[in-house]
Design an enzyme around this catalytic site. Structure first.
Site, PDB file in Angstrom:
ATOM      1  N   THR A  33       0.760  -1.173  -0.138  1.00 30.71           N
ATOM      2  CA  THR A  33      -0.063   0.089   0.166  1.00 30.71           C
ATOM      3  C   THR A  33       0.904   1.369   0.055  1.00 30.71           C
ATOM      4  OG1 THR A  33      -1.435  -1.230   1.280  1.00 30.71           O
ATOM      5  CG2 THR A  33      -1.998   0.981   1.124  1.00 30.71           C
ATOM      6  N   ASP A  82       1.268   4.840   6.740  1.00 33.00           N
ATOM      7  CA  ASP A  82       1.758   3.577   6.673  1.00 33.00           C
ATOM      8  C   ASP A  82       0.556   2.505   6.581  1.00 33.00           C
ATOM      9  OD1 ASP A  82       3.252   1.117   6.962  1.00 33.00           O
ATOM     10  OD2 ASP A  82       3.959   1.762   9.104  1.00 33.00           O
ATOM     11  N   ASP A  85      -2.173  -4.468   8.432  1.00 34.80           N
ATOM     12  CA  ASP A  85      -2.455  -5.910   8.278  1.00 34.80           C
ATOM     13  C   ASP A  85      -3.978  -6.109   8.545  1.00 34.80           C
ATOM     14  OD1 ASP A  85       0.084  -6.758   7.134  1.00 34.80           O
ATOM     15  OD2 ASP A  85       0.887  -6.618   9.256  1.00 34.80           O
ATOM     16  N   GLY A  98       5.529  -7.160   6.903  1.00 35.48           N
ATOM     17  CA  GLY A  98       6.685  -6.838   6.038  1.00 35.48           C
ATOM     18  C   GLY A  98       8.051  -6.850   6.968  1.00 35.48           C
ATOM     19  N   GLU A 104       8.772   1.074  12.264  1.00 33.54           N
ATOM     20  CA  GLU A 104       7.281   1.602  11.818  1.00 33.54           C
ATOM     21  C   GLU A 104       6.830   2.178  13.263  1.00 33.54           C
ATOM     22  OE1 GLU A 104       5.652  -1.006   8.069  1.00 33.54           O
ATOM     23  OE2 GLU A 104       5.572  -1.751  10.016  1.00 33.54           O
TER      24      GLU A 104
HETATM   25  C1  5RP Z   1       5.155  -3.996   7.010  1.00 34.41           C
HETATM   26  C2  5RP Z   1       3.689  -3.597   7.624  1.00 34.41           C
HETATM   27  C3  5RP Z   1       2.608  -3.181   6.477  1.00 34.41           C
HETATM   28  O1  5RP Z   1       2.361  -1.651   6.582  1.00 34.41           O
HETATM   29  C4  5RP Z   1       1.621  -4.160   6.428  1.00 34.41           C
HETATM   30  O2  5RP Z   1       1.939  -5.549   6.368  1.00 34.41           O
HETATM   31  C5  5RP Z   1       0.583  -3.902   5.058  1.00 34.41           C
HETATM   32  O3  5RP Z   1       1.258  -4.378   4.224  1.00 34.41           O
HETATM   33  P1  5RP Z   1       0.567  -4.142   2.730  1.00 34.41           P
HETATM   34  O4  5RP Z   1       0.297  -2.765   2.455  1.00 34.41           O
HETATM   35  O5  5RP Z   1       1.657  -4.610   1.575  1.00 34.41           O
HETATM   36  O6  5RP Z   1      -0.713  -5.047   2.787  1.00 34.41           O
HETATM   37  O7  5RP Z   1       3.332  -3.460   8.582  1.00 34.41           O
HETATM   38  O8  5RP Z   1       5.988  -4.143   8.151  1.00 34.41           O
END
Ligand code: 5RP
Length: 218
Positions: A33, A82, A85, A98, A104
């Protein structure tokens, strides 16, 4: 991942990119995202300074021509954006799929305003496992034994030398689990993000972006 989900990510990212103003210092999260956010920011070509939460985000932002600085050069950020999940109705989040959860959370806590962007698949009735963790490599087996229900991911160490893992126990009460994990020696950070950390949650459903939760932080 479906094209519809990608469209939702793009729309939420574009909405959040509009929050960035000239001269701001802005934290950038990590994930797919956020990748849409980086593109939207490069299209807007605003004169702002960015701090990345992962080497991946840093490289992508630089490749798009954004001005990225080390976080050491900044003490406070105006804004951080940010992904997530899982997003619960009470504003608790799970982040860290991630593996960038520690940076973060530091960036989130250092920003005057912390905005989450997501597609509609991230909305859940209640948080459930896994909860991502960053663990100290020192004493790892002892930490895993104390935690229980935790698996180590087959990924490289974090940029800060931490072991990325997932806690698979039930969440039930996020505040209680958050305290338990935070108090556990060997746990560097966990992926439960409290509502008090979050200013806004922008979720796209179809072609509409809604502020689903106004977080506990103003
Ligand atoms: C990485 C994170 C991401 O923001 C979370 O996993 C969402 O990822 P995506 O936008 O690919 O669904 O916390 O550590």
């Amino acid at each position: 991942m479906s094209a519809a989900r990608d469209t939702e990510k793009l729309l939420a990212a574009r909405e959040a990119a509009l929050l960035v103003e000239r001269g701001m210092r802005v934290g950038l999260g990590t994930g797919t995202t956020v990748a849409f956010l980086l593109e939207a920011l490069s299209t807007r070509a605003i004169d702002a300074t960015f701090v990345a939460t992962s080497p991946h985000t840093q490289a992508a932002a630089l490749a798009l021509g954004l001005h990225v600085e080390d976080f050491d050069a900044e003490t406070e950020l105006d804004l951080a954006i940010d992904g997530a999940d899982q997003i619960a109705p009470d504003g608790w989040l799970i982040k860290g799929a991630g593996g960038a959860l520690t940076r973060e959370k530091i960036v989130a806590a250092s920003a005057k305003r912390y905005v989450i962007i997501a597609d509609s698949s991230k909305l859940v009735d209640s948080l459930g496992p896994p909860v991502p963790l960053e663990l100290m490599a020192f004493g790892l087996r002892a930490t895993l034994a104390r935690l229980g229900s935790t698996t180590v991911r087959a990924v490289p160490l974090s940029p800060d030398g931490g072991v990325v893992a997932d806690y698979h126990g039930e969440v039930h009460d996020p505040a209680l689990l958050s305290r338990r994990l935070a108090d556990m020696p060997g746990v560097v950070e966990h992926g439960l993000f409290a509502p008090t950390l979050i200013s806004d949650v922008l979720v796209a459903s179809g072609n509409t972006v809604r502020r689903v939760i106004s977080g506990g932080r103003q």
